[in-house]
Design a protein around this motif. Structure first.
Motif, PDB file in Angstrom:
ATOM      1  N   ARG A  30      24.353 -27.031   5.994  1.00  0.00           N
ATOM      2  CA  ARG A  30      25.603 -26.007   5.716  1.00  0.00           C
ATOM      3  C   ARG A  30      26.858 -26.712   5.664  1.00  0.00           C
ATOM      4  N   SER A 315      15.725 -20.291  -6.393  1.00  0.00           N
ATOM      5  CA  SER A 315      16.821 -20.021  -5.452  1.00  0.00           C
ATOM      6  C   SER A 315      17.466 -19.017  -5.986  1.00  0.00           C
ATOM      7  N   SER A 320      20.630 -13.637  -0.881  1.00  0.00           N
ATOM      8  CA  SER A 320      21.871 -14.922  -0.866  1.00  0.00           C
ATOM      9  C   SER A 320      21.560 -15.789   0.568  1.00  0.00           C
ATOM     10  N   GLY A 324      20.757 -19.624   0.306  1.00  0.00           N
ATOM     11  CA  GLY A 324      21.500 -20.481   0.864  1.00  0.00           C
ATOM     12  C   GLY A 324      21.003 -21.775   1.862  1.00  0.00           C
ATOM     13  N   GLU A 327      19.153 -24.012  -0.663  1.00  0.00           N
ATOM     14  CA  GLU A 327      19.940 -25.044  -1.465  1.00  0.00           C
ATOM     15  C   GLU A 327      20.513 -26.014  -0.387  1.00  0.00           C
ATOM     16  N   ASP A 328      20.601 -25.688   0.965  1.00  0.00           N
ATOM     17  CA  ASP A 328      21.014 -26.790   1.950  1.00  0.00           C
ATOM     18  C   ASP A 328      19.909 -27.837   1.974  1.00  0.00           C
TER      19      ASP A 328
END
Length: 343
Positions: A30, A315, A320, A324, A327-328
């Motif tokens: 993050r 994703s 969200s 997220g 995606e990290d």
């Protein structure tokens, strides 16, 4: 003092470790500029947990009374740790490298891709040498994962035992708290409280000895020879060969390194022997290696050509918060070799 604190507060220490470890899993990338700090925290927690395991293992070995029932894995690894100082040192070094390898790769990547892949190959070479040493020390017995004993729980009754408590029993932790122990008038010794009627079956089953419980620890794994020995050597050398192929390949979508690594791993699995003398610990290790083969879907060309596109499209359909976090992880899987390593 620290050892006594960890031993007396094992459950609390374990919960704190799990909470900190989960925190690093939730936010792996993050703060991408601080990824090195995040991974340093995760590696430090893993190393601290390994040190706590050593303290708890030492405390359990000093408990009086009859020997505690242990898993075949712990019996086997404790046997070699106590028998060979070299095994303990090599196994500790191997575990430390596995806990910090991603951190080393992150630090090396900041100095360029060439340095990064050089560090990856060096780490894989060191791990291969360590595993070959373990194979030699154990007289050509298959490797187990992890090479060190896993953490065992210490019950309150076992912790409070003294050598004079000849009739003490570690299984009393399951007994009801409102039932007091009976103290014999002449000898002053105490008899353990009986379990509640609803726990009798589990109480008795926990004290049943299996064939693995009475075997010598060294016989929990059979020595390998012939094709099985070749299979174990291929399993050890496969990560090193794959990392060298990836370091020499500039195209991430090239299938050659991925097919080479998977072929070696598959050949090692096919060459091993599944005879009638296969032990429980061997079956557990083979099953674990089989599950880890699924990580090949997250590596090399298969990830770049197939898995990556599926994950990115997935994703976009997720909430969200979950997207997220995914995606990290995609950021880690895209850029680092050891983020998807299974060895």
């Amino acid at each position: 003092m620290y050892s006594d604190f960890v031993t007396k507060n094992q459950s609390s220490v374990t919960q704190i470790e799990s909470a900190l470890r989960s925190l690093t899993y939730i936010i792996p990338g993050r703060f991408r500029d601080a990824e090195l700090a995040s991974e340093s925290l995760h590696s430090s927690i893993q190393l601290l947990s390994m040190y706590h395991d050593t303290l708890l293992t030492r405390a359990i070995s000093k408990l009086p009374g009859m020997p505690r029932q242990q898993t075949p894995h712990n019996r086997y690894t404790k046997f070699w740790i106590q028998r060979s100082t070299f095994y303990r040192r090599i196994a500790t070094l191997l575990s430390m490298i596995q806990y910090t390898e991603l951190l080393w790769e992150m630090a090396a990547k900041r100095r360029g891709e060439h340095i990064r892949w050089r560090v990856v190959v060096i780490l894989e070479a060191i791990k291969a040498v360590c595993r070959l040493c373990l194979l030699k020390i154990t007289n050509l017995r298959p490797l187990v994962t992890p090479p060190l004993p896993e953490r065992e729980a210490i019950s309150e009754e076992s912790r409070d035992e003294t050598p004079d408590d000849e009739y003490s029993d570690e299984g009393l932790s399951e007994a009801p708290k409102d039932i007091k122990e009976y103290k014999m008038k002449r000898t002053g010794l105490t008899l353990p409280a009986l379990p509640s009627p609803g726990d009798i079956s589990s109480y008795l089953l926990s004290r049943v000895l299996t064939a693995d419980d009475i075997k010598a620890p060294s016989t929990l794994l059979n020595t390998v020879s012939g094709s099985a020995q070749l299979a174990e050597l291929l399993h050890i050398l496969q990560p090193l060969i794959y990392s060298i192929a990836m370091a020499r390949n500039r195209d991430k979508k090239n299938w050659q390194p991925w097919l080479l690594g998977l072929s070696i791993e598959y050949a090692a699995r096919q060459l091993r022997n599944d005879g009638l003398r296969t032990t429980t610990l061997e079956k557990s290790e083979w099953a674990s290696r089989g599950y880890k083969m699924g990580m090949w879907a997250m590596r090399g060309a298969f990830y770049e050509n197939v898995t990556k596109g599926l994950l990115h499209s997935t994703s976009q359909r997720l909430p969200s918060l979950i997207a997220g976090i995914l995606e990290d992880y995609l950021y880690l899987w895209d850029g680092y070799y050891f983020s998807t390593s299974s060895n």
